[in-house]
Design a protein around this motif. Structure first.
Motif, mmCIF file in Angstrom:
data_model
loop_
_atom_site.group_PDB
_atom_site.id
_atom_site.type_symbol
_atom_site.label_atom_id
_atom_site.label_comp_id
_atom_site.label_asym_id
_atom_site.label_seq_id
_atom_site.Cartn_x
_atom_site.Cartn_y
_atom_site.Cartn_z
ATOM 1 N N ASP A 77 -1.247 -2.785 2.421
ATOM 2 C CA ASP A 77 -0.225 -3.440 3.245
ATOM 3 C C ASP A 77 0.654 -2.415 3.956
ATOM 4 O O ASP A 77 0.961 -2.564 5.137
ATOM 5 C CB ASP A 77 0.651 -4.367 2.401
ATOM 6 C CG ASP A 77 -0.048 -5.653 2.006
ATOM 7 O OD1 ASP A 77 -1.064 -6.009 2.638
ATOM 8 O OD2 ASP A 77 0.434 -6.307 1.062
ATOM 9 N N ILE A 78 1.065 -1.389 3.226
ATOM 10 C CA ILE A 78 1.873 -0.341 3.840
ATOM 11 C C ILE A 78 1.066 0.384 4.902
ATOM 12 O O ILE A 78 1.557 0.657 6.000
ATOM 13 C CB ILE A 78 2.410 0.635 2.771
ATOM 14 C CG1 ILE A 78 3.479 -0.062 1.915
ATOM 15 C CG2 ILE A 78 2.966 1.904 3.418
ATOM 16 C CD1 ILE A 78 3.953 0.757 0.723
ATOM 17 N N LEU A 79 -0.184 0.691 4.593
ATOM 18 C CA LEU A 79 -1.053 1.370 5.548
ATOM 19 C C LEU A 79 -1.201 0.549 6.827
ATOM 20 O O LEU A 79 -1.134 1.092 7.935
ATOM 21 C CB LEU A 79 -2.421 1.639 4.915
ATOM 22 C CG LEU A 79 -3.412 2.443 5.738
ATOM 23 C CD1 LEU A 79 -2.889 3.864 5.987
ATOM 24 C CD2 LEU A 79 -4.763 2.497 5.020
ATOM 25 N N ALA A 80 -1.365 -0.754 6.696
ATOM 26 C CA ALA A 80 -1.473 -1.627 7.866
ATOM 27 C C ALA A 80 -0.204 -1.540 8.708
ATOM 28 O O ALA A 80 -0.268 -1.462 9.942
ATOM 29 C CB ALA A 80 -1.737 -3.064 7.435
ATOM 30 N N GLY A 81 0.946 -1.541 8.054
ATOM 31 C CA GLY A 81 2.215 -1.418 8.766
ATOM 32 C C GLY A 81 2.343 -0.082 9.480
ATOM 33 O O GLY A 81 2.836 -0.017 10.608
ATOM 34 N N LEU A 82 1.898 0.976 8.821
ATOM 35 C CA LEU A 82 1.930 2.295 9.452
ATOM 36 C C LEU A 82 1.052 2.316 10.695
ATOM 37 O O LEU A 82 1.447 2.848 11.736
ATOM 38 C CB LEU A 82 1.482 3.374 8.464
ATOM 39 C CG LEU A 82 2.437 3.689 7.323
ATOM 40 C CD1 LEU A 82 1.769 4.635 6.329
ATOM 41 C CD2 LEU A 82 3.737 4.275 7.843
ATOM 42 N N GLY A 83 -0.134 1.734 10.588
ATOM 43 C CA GLY A 83 -1.038 1.693 11.734
ATOM 44 C C GLY A 83 -0.397 1.024 12.930
ATOM 45 O O GLY A 83 -0.501 1.504 14.065
ATOM 46 N N LYS A 84 0.299 -0.062 12.685
ATOM 47 C CA LYS A 84 0.986 -0.765 13.776
ATOM 48 C C LYS A 84 2.123 0.090 14.328
ATOM 49 O O LYS A 84 2.333 0.160 15.546
ATOM 50 C CB LYS A 84 1.504 -2.113 13.289
ATOM 51 C CG LYS A 84 0.393 -3.097 13.005
ATOM 52 C CD LYS A 84 0.912 -4.383 12.406
ATOM 53 C CE LYS A 84 -0.280 -5.265 12.071
ATOM 54 N NZ LYS A 84 0.013 -6.225 11.036
ATOM 55 N N MET A 85 2.849 0.745 13.444
ATOM 56 C CA MET A 85 3.976 1.574 13.864
ATOM 57 C C MET A 85 3.512 2.767 14.696
ATOM 58 O O MET A 85 4.201 3.193 15.622
ATOM 59 C CB MET A 85 4.747 2.061 12.643
ATOM 60 C CG MET A 85 5.995 2.848 12.980
ATOM 61 S SD MET A 85 6.927 3.330 11.521
ATOM 62 C CE MET A 85 5.760 4.420 10.710
#
Length: 123
Positions: free
Chosen positions: A83-91
């Protein structure tokens, strides 16, 4: 990266990941910070090399590099869940500061990383 510490604390200060980050990095020396941050940027450079070689974001090579990125973040900063990785990708693409920093290895690198992360998370 320390330029964003106040913003990071304001946005994520109440999360378990932020607590883990502060505990893990509290005693980092200047050399350890450089090692962790240089290692992170080296991974982005590897993504650029893949992108420039014509490899697609959903390739085995790109997916292995996402795993390396996630492992590096976990080892040096905080547990990087999917979940954090997905957020980082978007950021990496939504925040111009991150996009520009990653794209210094080649225009489109941030988008390539984000696409590779998106594929990794969906699999």
């Amino acid at each position: 990266m320390n330029n964003y510490s106040n913003e990071t604390k304001e946005r994520f200060g109440n999360t378990d990941a932020y607590t883990e980050y502060t505990e893990k990095t509290n005693n980092y020396s200047k050399e350890k910070w450089a090692e962790a941050n240089d290692g992170l940027m080296a991974i982005f450079a590897e993504f650029a090399t893949l992108k420039n070689s014509g490899v697609t974001a959903d390739s085995a090579e790109a997916q292995a590099l996402v795993k390396k990125l996630q492992s590096h973040i976990t080892a040096n900063y905080y547990t990087c869940t999917d979940d954090i990785l997905a957020g980082l990708g978007k950021m990496y693409t939504a925040d111009e500061r991150f996009k520009n920093n990653i794209d210094k290895y080649g225009e489109g690198t941030a988008e390539f990383v984000a696409d590779a992360i998106d594929t990794y998370i969906k699999d």
